[in-house]
Enzyme design. Structure first.
Site, PDB file in Angstrom:
ATOM      1  CG  ASP A  16      -1.773   1.208   1.362  1.00  8.74           C
ATOM      2  OD1 ASP A  16      -2.320   1.644   0.337  1.00  8.74           O
ATOM      3  OD2 ASP A  16      -1.885   1.746   2.479  1.00  8.74           O
ATOM      4  CG  ASP A  18      -1.786   7.403   0.766  1.00 11.75           C
ATOM      5  OD1 ASP A  18      -0.893   8.197   0.447  1.00 11.75           O
ATOM      6  OD2 ASP A  18      -2.774   7.171   0.053  1.00 11.75           O
ATOM      7  N   GLY A  63      -7.888   3.525   3.215  1.00  7.92           N
ATOM      8  CA  GLY A  63      -7.673   2.437   2.278  1.00  7.92           C
ATOM      9  C   GLY A  63      -8.743   2.266   1.229  1.00  7.92           C
ATOM     10  NE  ARG A  66     -10.647  11.291  -4.374  1.00 10.36           N
ATOM     11  CZ  ARG A  66     -10.308  11.625  -5.620  1.00 10.36           C
ATOM     12  NH1 ARG A  66     -11.169  12.230  -6.398  1.00 10.36           N
ATOM     13  NH2 ARG A  66      -9.101  11.342  -6.079  1.00 10.36           N
ATOM     14  CB  SER A 141      -4.016   7.493  -3.850  1.00 10.14           C
ATOM     15  OG  SER A 141      -3.711   8.795  -4.293  1.00 10.14           O
ATOM     16  CG  ASN A 143      -3.629  12.432  -6.165  1.00 10.92           C
ATOM     17  OD1 ASN A 143      -3.878  13.037  -7.192  1.00 10.92           O
ATOM     18  ND2 ASN A 143      -4.431  12.486  -5.110  1.00 10.92           N
ATOM     19  CG  ASP A 199      -1.749   2.300   6.648  1.00  9.55           C
ATOM     20  OD1 ASP A 199      -2.064   1.994   5.474  1.00  9.55           O
ATOM     21  OD2 ASP A 199      -1.967   3.423   7.134  1.00  9.55           O
TER      22      ASP A 199
END
Length: 246
Positions: A16, A18, A63, A66, A141, A143, A199
């Site tokens: 992952d 972030d 996770g 959006r 994400s 991004n 996480d």
């Protein structure tokens, strides 16, 4: 256990972004809090109950894609909104409008505050590649590529399955395992040969339901028990704890 604290069958690592590779989970949480608090304050007035950037973020948002994060959190508050369209303006009172508002805030925060990697993770990824393990980044994400480029880490991952790729392939996001399964397939390995590094509780659920060979929970915020409850085989505060990446 063999190299890097992983079971012998493991030949690929799925990371992952972030909270595992970069210190952006806290930035995401702050952007979500600003977005939801403004919405809830306008809606509920004196009955306003703020978004908890720790508990609510971990339970409902972290996770997930959006729009799923918006839906899941609002459902927990008994709130329904029209779906709207993916290109809704950020002031639209729709699921996609709120999600786009959050993304604007996130991008602004990243531009002003920058992005920092977790050095222990980068060392671990480099050590894994040096030992011949294949690597992928798996994130909801949109991004992801820009973030990896900003920390000069794009070359460390053979495969990228992110929000952009998931939309193109119509893959459901975490807690469904589809994005991780796609990464394993792109690397040419079976799920049982791949380790998931996450996480987020939703990521733990994805690792468990996808029947991956090993699921590593990365505990940055003190919720190790929850990570184990959602399917982690082992929980560490930093990937350097797994060894081989000193």
């Amino acid at each position: 256990m063999t190299q890097l604290g992983l079971p012998a069958p493991i030949v690929a690592c799925l990371f992952d972004l972030d909270g595992v590779v970069t210190k952006t989970a806290v930035v995401h949480a702050a952007a979500w809090k600003e977005t939801f608090d403004a919405f809830l304050r306008d809606r509920d007035g004196e009955n306003f109950r703020p978004f908890d950037a720790a508990a609510d973020y971990a339970e409902y948002v972290d996770g997930r894609p959006r729009a799923d994060g918006v839906r899941t959190f609002l459902a927990a508050r008994g709130i329904g909104l029209p779906e709207g369209r993916p290109d809704d303006p950020p002031d639209a009172a729709t699921v996609h409008g709120l999600g786009n508002r959050k993304n604007l805030l996130l991008v602004a925060k990243i531009r002003t505050e920058g992005v920092e990697p977790y050095p222990g993770t980068l060392r671990y990824v480099e050590a894994a590649r040096a030992r011949g393990l294949r690597t992928a980044i798996v994130s909801s994400s949109a991004n992801t590529r820009d973030v990896l480029r900003s920390i000069r880490a794009e070359h460390l991952f053979d495969v990228r399955i992110d929000g952009v790729v998931a939309a193109e392939r119509r893959l459901p996001g975490k807690p469904h395992p589809d994005t991780f399964l796609a990464a394993a397939a792109d690397l040419g390995v079976r799920p049982g040969q791949a380790a998931v590094f996450e996480d987020a509780l939703a990521g733990m659920d994805a690792g468990r339901s996808g029947h991956f060979g090993y699921v590593v929970g990365v505990d940055r915020v003190g919720h190790a028990d929850a990570l184990y409850a959602h399917g982690a085989d082992v929980v560490v505060a930093d990937l350097a704890e797994l060894g081989g990446a000193e």
